[in-house]
Every structure is written in structure tokens, then in C-alpha cells.
Motif scaffolding. Structure first.
Motif: not given
Length: 279
Positions: A157-170
Motif C-alpha cells: 500500500g506504499a506510494p507507487p513511487a516507493a515500490r520498486p518494479a521487477g524481480g530476478g536480478d534487478d
């Protein structure tokens, strides 16, 4: 099954359960010394326990989940806050939280320096008891949680700008994992929500605030950019002190100094990548 068979089954089941309970009880007592680090119960720890009871700390706080639930559980508090922070806090809690804004009602106990040291020693002993990782979540002193928190602890529920996208080796996603899984977890003291300051300042908008800090000429460390500033803050927390009595005392930051040896250079780089993304 007739009545006689049912009676025999009930008696046998009771006997088996009783034997199992007795065996488990004896086994628990056999391990108590090791599980509780009984050899670490020094006179200072014992005096600290007496300070805990004398000041009725249990009327508001819990240890191992036992006590009142008015204030946070303190089972792992020394691992999450450290002795420097706790010493300053116990001297004068009002310097850390404004009652009108944060609704912090911790009274000033006027403890002596000796009592404070003894109490912290007792709480440190408590924190090392093998209690199967209780409490299960980091202590959050202010309302820093959001709806939708998943099992990994990510603040959905954190602000979208505070949530990193992606996974794996990101590196940003890997950095978020470090943020939540380091010991102690960065999330136990820092929020990524704007304006939610806990034991440490909120990290929301860190990039913008760091740019302003460099431009204003108030920076006292050796870093030349945001990533360098984050690495320096992790490795040498006292290189630059964020203003505020709840973050440092006598020129020393309350942030743990153990991350430099507990985290690999790669993990620190990943953490810097994640925190740099908090626009």
C-alpha cells in the motif's frame, strides 16, 4: 465400538497424552539453560530485571508477548534500536516523540545512569533468548504500515513511487530485499512513507532531499553523489548526522555500525540502488 472399548480407548489415549506431555516438559527443562543463555545472567542483568519490575514497565510493554499491549513488545528491542538509542531514549522520551503529534505517552522515569545501563543489559539478555523468532514482525513505533502487506513484508500500500518494479536480478528489487531482511532490518527503523519518521527518518524522497543537502552546503561527509551518500550512511552512520535528538547524541548516530561487516559490498550497492529509486 461398545462402551467398554470406548472407555479403554479414552484411558489409553489419556495415558499416551500424559506421557507425551511429561516427556516434552522434561525435555524443555533440560534445554532451558541453553535456550535462555542462563550462563549470561550476570548481576547487572539481574539488577536490570529488578528495574523493569520496580518501574512497572510490563504495565505498558510485553516481553515474549506477555504483559500489557499498550506499547510495543520489547523482546528484540536492543537488536533493533541499540544501546546508544535506548540510553538517550530512557533519559528523556519526550525528545524522541511529540505527544500531540505521535501520541507517545511514555513517561519520564528519571532513571539513574546505572539503572538505565542495568535495564538495557537485561533487555539485551532477553533479546538473545531462543524464542523461535518472536515477535514475528519488526517493531514499528509509529503508524508506518499500510494495507495489503504481503508475507514478504513488502508495503503493497506504499506510494507507487516507493515500490520498486521487477524481480530476478534487478538491483532495485534485490535492494528492497536487503532493506527488509538485513539484521536488524532497515524497515524496523525507517519508513518509505512520506512524513512517517520512526527511530530513523523517513526515506521517502531521499533522492530529492540529498540533492538539497548537497546544494545547501550542510553536508559533512565525503560522498559526491546520492549512491555514495547512501553507502557512506550504511558503512559510517556518523559521517553525517541528520539533525534531531532522536537520531543521534554527542555526535554519534544511533544507527547500528554493524552493516559494514554484515552486508557484502554487492548488497550495499543493491540497497543504494533501491533507496535511490525512492523519488
Amino acid at each position: 465400538m461398545n462402551k467398554r472399548q470406548a472407555r479403554l480407548f479414552a484411558i489409553a489415549s489419556t495415558l499416551v497424552a500424559s506421557v507425551a506431555l511429561l516427556g516434552l516438559t522434561l525435555d524443555s527443562h533440560r534445554q532451558f539453560g541453553k535456550l535462555t543463555n542462563a550462563d549470561k545472567i550476570t548481576p547487572q542483568v539481574t539488577r536490570g530485571k529488578d528495574v523493569w519490575h520496580k518501574n512497572n514497565c510490563i504495565n505498558c510493554h510485553t516481553l515474549f508477548g506477555e504483559g500489557a499491549y499498550y506499547a510495543p513488545d520489547l523482546t528484540k528491542i536492543t537488536k533493533l534500536r541499540g544501546a546508544n538509542y535506548l540510553t538517550a531514549y530512557l533519559r528523556d522520551p519526550s525528545k524522541f516523540y511529540d505527544e500531540a503529534r505521535h501520541r507517545r505517552l511514555m513517561p519520564r522515569q528519571d532513571l539513574s545512569e546505572g539503572d538505565i545501563g542495568d535495564l538495557i543489559a537485561f533487555l539485551d539478555w532477553v533479546s538473545n533468548v531462543d524464542n523461535q523468532n518472536w515477535p514475528p514482525r519488526p517493531i514499528l513505533v509509529t503508524g508506518a504500515t499500510f494495507p495489503g502487506t504481503d508475507q514478504a513484508g513488502a508495503q503493497a500500500g506504499a506510494p507507487p513511487a516507493a515500490r520498486p518494479a521487477g524481480g530476478g536480478d534487478d538491483p532495485i528489487a534485490l535492494g528492497e530485499r536487503v532493506f527488509r531482511s538485513a539484521t536488524p532490518a532497515c524497515a524496523a527503523c525507517h519508513s518509505i512513507a512520506p512524513g512517517v519518521n520512526m527511530a530513523g527518518p523517513s526515506l521517502a524522497g531521499l533522492a530529492g532531499r540529498t540533492a538539497q543537502l548537497f546544494a545547501a552546503g550542510g553536508y559533512r561527509g565525503k560522498a559526491a553523489d546520492l549512491a555514495g551518500y547512501i553507502r557512506e550512511s550504511v558503512r559510517e552512520p556518523s559521517a553525517h548526522l541528520v539533525p534531531g535528538p532522536m537520531y543521534s547524541a554527542d555526535g554519534v548516530s544511533f544507527m547500528p555500525t554493524t552493516y559494514a561487516k554484515d552486508l557484502t559490498p554487492q548488497q550495499i550497492d543493491q540497497l543504494a540502488a533501491y533507496l535511490s529509486s525512492l523519488k
